[in-house]
Scaffold this active site. Structure first.
Site, mmCIF file in Angstrom:
data_model
loop_
_atom_site.group_PDB
_atom_site.id
_atom_site.type_symbol
_atom_site.label_atom_id
_atom_site.label_comp_id
_atom_site.label_asym_id
_atom_site.label_seq_id
_atom_site.Cartn_x
_atom_site.Cartn_y
_atom_site.Cartn_z
ATOM 1 N N PRO A 25 0.794 -1.235 0.000
ATOM 2 C CA PRO A 25 0.000 0.000 0.000
ATOM 3 C C PRO A 25 0.823 1.281 0.000
ATOM 4 O O PRO A 25 0.255 2.363 -0.060
ATOM 5 C CB PRO A 25 -0.818 -0.122 1.291
ATOM 6 C CG PRO A 25 -0.006 -1.004 2.175
ATOM 7 C CD PRO A 25 0.682 -1.975 1.271
ATOM 8 N N TYR A 35 2.666 9.383 -8.364
ATOM 9 C CA TYR A 35 1.718 9.444 -7.261
ATOM 10 C C TYR A 35 0.332 9.884 -7.739
ATOM 11 O O TYR A 35 -0.686 9.316 -7.325
ATOM 12 C CB TYR A 35 2.227 10.398 -6.174
ATOM 13 C CG TYR A 35 1.545 10.209 -4.837
ATOM 14 C CD1 TYR A 35 1.976 9.215 -3.957
ATOM 15 C CD2 TYR A 35 0.482 11.010 -4.442
ATOM 16 C CE1 TYR A 35 1.355 9.023 -2.733
ATOM 17 C CE2 TYR A 35 -0.145 10.828 -3.215
ATOM 18 C CZ TYR A 35 0.300 9.839 -2.368
ATOM 19 O OH TYR A 35 -0.316 9.648 -1.164
#
Length: 395
Positions: A293, A385
């Protein structure tokens, strides 16, 4: 029962695919092993890439997300007690991420499917996939002791890592890639205000920390812990105390603690199966790939798979483009592997590895200095990101 696309799994990927196909006039039927309450009870990621946000808007399920979600234009890293902001929007031409929990995404998609009347059958058992390589695949299952059959054109396996879809593909025609990380994440969810406006990824000699959030009043925190740890050994006081020890004093003193709503330990795994298609069966999301994660890519890669499969199936039904069916695995995997690479990179960059050699530690330190000490390095982090662009389908 007959439908055009049978979808196995009513998590966010299955529901999103069903919603997009429904809007395109393509019939779907979703089956799910669990109850709706169980599906909604899963605590998962809350960071949506710009592409995922756009896809949810295209699906017509973004009203609550746009009103309640938190747009983030930056993210913050901490190394050696030094805070380093990364301006996502400035470095990516205005792109951002959205903080909106996966539970809320699922809730919105469930409501949309209920509103449009498309069928979802919960609580099924003994699901099996048949004749996936033929022109007439079908799915069988049991519901309250009754045996049922779904005849369809295609099957979308959105049933997660432990589901039946991937297991229905002969072992000799797939290849699996896997890496197990030597630690886990201890997560705590609490109705407390976030310690910082932006998300914080922090390295500390005692282990990695992530300070995340679900809203302005709900926070999600993670601590790196050994795989041997048990969640029962961590009461709330111990968690908050350890979190404060790993944060700079200026943040630790601002931290608002409170009763945990949920606490769990998740092992970290990297996993990909190739190909993601077997005849008329398409694997979507966790059925085909798992990421640690650290890079916030799990839900976003599932949405990426949905994007490609929805567009391919729409081209097939509306324009007869059967040639595009064979492109799904290539398109999906191109983006999956880039997401795996970024998650691998972020995990290596931020965590403490007990077994690393002195040389490896120096390489880790050099990576931190470069990627967070130069504009080019920060641009690489920011671009990944906020999410890499989707490839065009059918051009």
């Amino acid at each position: 029962m007959k439908t055009q696309v049978a979808i196995i799994g009513a998590g966010p990927s299955g529901l999103l695919l069903g919603q997009l196909l429904h809007k395109a006039g393509i019939r779907t039927l979703i089956i799910e092993r669990q109850t709706p309450e169980y599906v909604l009870g899963r605590i998962r990621a809350g960071i949506l890439e710009s592409g995922t946000v756009s896809l949810l808007r295209e699906a017509g399920v973004a009203q609550r997300m746009d009103s309640e979600g938190l747009v983030h234009h930056g993210v913050e890293f901490i190394f050696d007690g030094k805070r380093i902001p990364v301006a996502l929007s400035e470095l990516t031409g205005g792109k951002s991420v959205m903080v909106y929990g996966q539970t809320e995404v699922t809730r919105d998609l469930m409501q949309a499917r209920s509103d449009c009347g498309a069928p979802t059958i919960y609580g099924v058992q003994q699901v099996a996939i048949h004749d996936a390589k033929s022109d007439h695949p079908f799915v069988t299952f049991e519901k309250e002791g009754e045996k049922c059959r779904i005849e369809c054109d295609f099957i979308a396996g959105c049933d997660g890592f432990h589901g039946v879809s991937r297991q229905s593909i002969p072992r000799e025609v797939i290849r699996e890639y896997e890496s197990i990380w030597p630690f886990g994440w201890l997560g705590l969810l609490a109705d407390t205000p976030p310690v910082n406006p932006e998300l914080i990824y922090a390295h500390h000699e005692r282990g990695f920390v992530l300070c995340s959030q679900r809203s302005l009043t709900r926070s999600r925190y993670y601590l790196q812990v050994p795989l041997s740890e048990q969640v029962e050994s961590w009461n709330d006081d111990r968690f908050w105390s350890e979190l404060k020890r790993r944060l700079p004093d200026e943040l630790a003193t601002k931290l608002v603690t409170g009763h945990s709503l949920e606490k769990s330990i998740a092992p970290l795994r990297s996993y990909v199966v190739e190909p993601m298609q077997y005849g008329k069966l398409f694997l979507v999301g966790d059925a085909a790939h798992i990421v640690p994660p650290t890079g916030a890519k799990g839900l976003n890669l599932a949405a990426s798979d949905v994007n490609y499969l929805w567009r391919i199936l729409t081209q097939y039904y509306q324009h007869g483009r059967s040639d595009l069916l064979a492109t799904y695995s290539r398109l999906a995997l191109n983006r999956v592997w880039k997401g795996e690479r970024f998650s691998w990179f972020m995990t290596h960059l931020l965590h403490d590895f007990q077994e690393k050699s002195d040389f490896d530690r120096k390489m880790q330190e050099a990576d931190r200095q470069y990627y967070l000490g130069s504009r080019a390095g920060m641009m690489t982090i920011a671009e990944n990101y906020v999410g890499l662009p989707y490839e065009k389908v059918g051009v």
